[in-house]
Design an enzyme around this catalytic site. Structure first.
Site, PDB file in Angstrom:
ATOM      1  N   ASP A 165       0.643  -1.196   0.195  1.00 50.80           N
ATOM      2  CA  ASP A 165       0.159   0.041  -0.021  1.00 50.80           C
ATOM      3  C   ASP A 165       0.919   1.229   0.055  1.00 50.80           C
ATOM      4  O   ASP A 165       1.906   1.309  -0.855  1.00 50.80           O
ATOM      5  CB  ASP A 165      -1.028  -0.026   1.246  1.00 50.80           C
ATOM      6  N   HIS A 174      -6.824  -6.874  -0.863  1.00 54.30           N
ATOM      7  CA  HIS A 174      -6.042  -5.907  -0.995  1.00 54.30           C
ATOM      8  C   HIS A 174      -4.666  -6.381   0.318  1.00 54.30           C
ATOM      9  O   HIS A 174      -3.820  -5.826   0.355  1.00 54.30           O
ATOM     10  CB  HIS A 174      -6.471  -4.531  -0.397  1.00 54.30           C
TER      11      HIS A 174
END
Length: 282
Positions: free
Chosen positions: A101, A262
């Site tokens: 991220d 994710h």
């Protein structure tokens, strides 16, 4: 393996909470929003057991690290300097780096701006040039980046109804007692923590360039690079990761994780760990 207590490391303009585990070649793990270093628990344990020294900080604004009030404190360049200073303080000359991220964004920038990175693994977020070239499909997935920029709005909406939007958007189908979701919410609910985390978007996402696809002309890395992406990631499309190799002069390996979301370091921990170990040993 039980992780040791983190240490408080005072750097030139920030104090970070840092996990420093194991002995051997150094591997730095950089988390993103809205996480902390323990996102990497499975990888820390496995890498340390495999003979690596693992250094995993809570990046500024997250976890138990300092949370400056000034939005400019969250520019990527400041965190790049943090990692360099942390390596100096820990007595590490060079290290392999792994980012997830926003930690991936820091990792890309660190590798391009210093000679301290021996090899780099990016999870979720691909090369900045590939992200810019990924078109409107990627910008649509990145809608939240613009929404996060409005002061006070996300701070009001996200916590409402026990963080219902965050659960629905980032963790669809997960039970209320999901450990990762609970950790993220508990962290974000602390005074000032949500605004600090949002500071990363407010400092680095410029609406004027949000849809700009012109090349940035960034330095071309020659070190080995690994890219991993969950094919069910709600925020990042495949083009921005798979296309990263076009902007590199060194070897690039792309590993899609089928149906992965994710949060690969947690939800696909075994796949991430085995892939990282193979990459580090290559």
């Amino acid at each position: 393996m039980t992780l040791p207590a983190p240490v408080r490391v005072t750097l030139p303009d920030i104090t970070l909470s840092v996990l420093d585990v194991g002995e051997g070649p150094a591997v730095v793990l950089l988390h993103g929003f809205p996480d902390r270093a323990t996102l990497w628990r499975a990888q820390i344990e496995a890498l340390a057991a495999a003979g690596y020294r693992v250094i995993a900080p809570d990046l500024r604004g997250f976890g138990d690290s300092d949370k400056p009030e000034d939005v400019d404190a969250y520019r990527i360049s400041r965190s790049v300097l943090d990692v360099v200073a942390l390596l100096d303080e820990r007595g590490v000359e060079r290290a392999a780096v792994v980012g997830h991220d926003f930690g991936s964004v820091v990792g890309w920038a660190l590798a391009m701006r210093s000679d301290r990175v021996t090899r780099y693994a990016a999870l979720a977020v691909g090369h900045p040039e590939a992200f810019r070239a990924a078109g409107l499909e990627q910008r649509a997935l990145s809608w939240y980046m613009l929404w996060f920029r409005f002061p006070g709005v996300a701070e009001e909406v996200l916590p409402a109804d026990d963080w219902a939007l965050l659960r629905r958007w980032l963790h669809p189908g997960r039970a209320d007692d999901d450990a990762l979701v609970r950790t993220q919410i508990d962290d974000l609910a602390r005074p000032g923590a949500l605004t600090a985390g949002l500071g990363w978007y407010r400092a680095n996402v410029d609406p004027r360039t949000f849809v700009d696809e012109a090349p940035l002309g960034l330095p071309r890395l020659t070190i080995p690079v690994l890219g991993m992406l969950g094919t069910a990631d709600v925020a990042l499309g495949e083009a921005q990761m798979a296309g990263s190799g076009r902007y590199l002069d060194g070897p690039f390996t792309y590993v899609p994780v089928r149906d992965g979301d994710h949060w690969l370091p947690v939800r696909d921990a075994d796949t991430v760990t085995s892939t990282l170990l193979a990459f580090l040993r290559a």
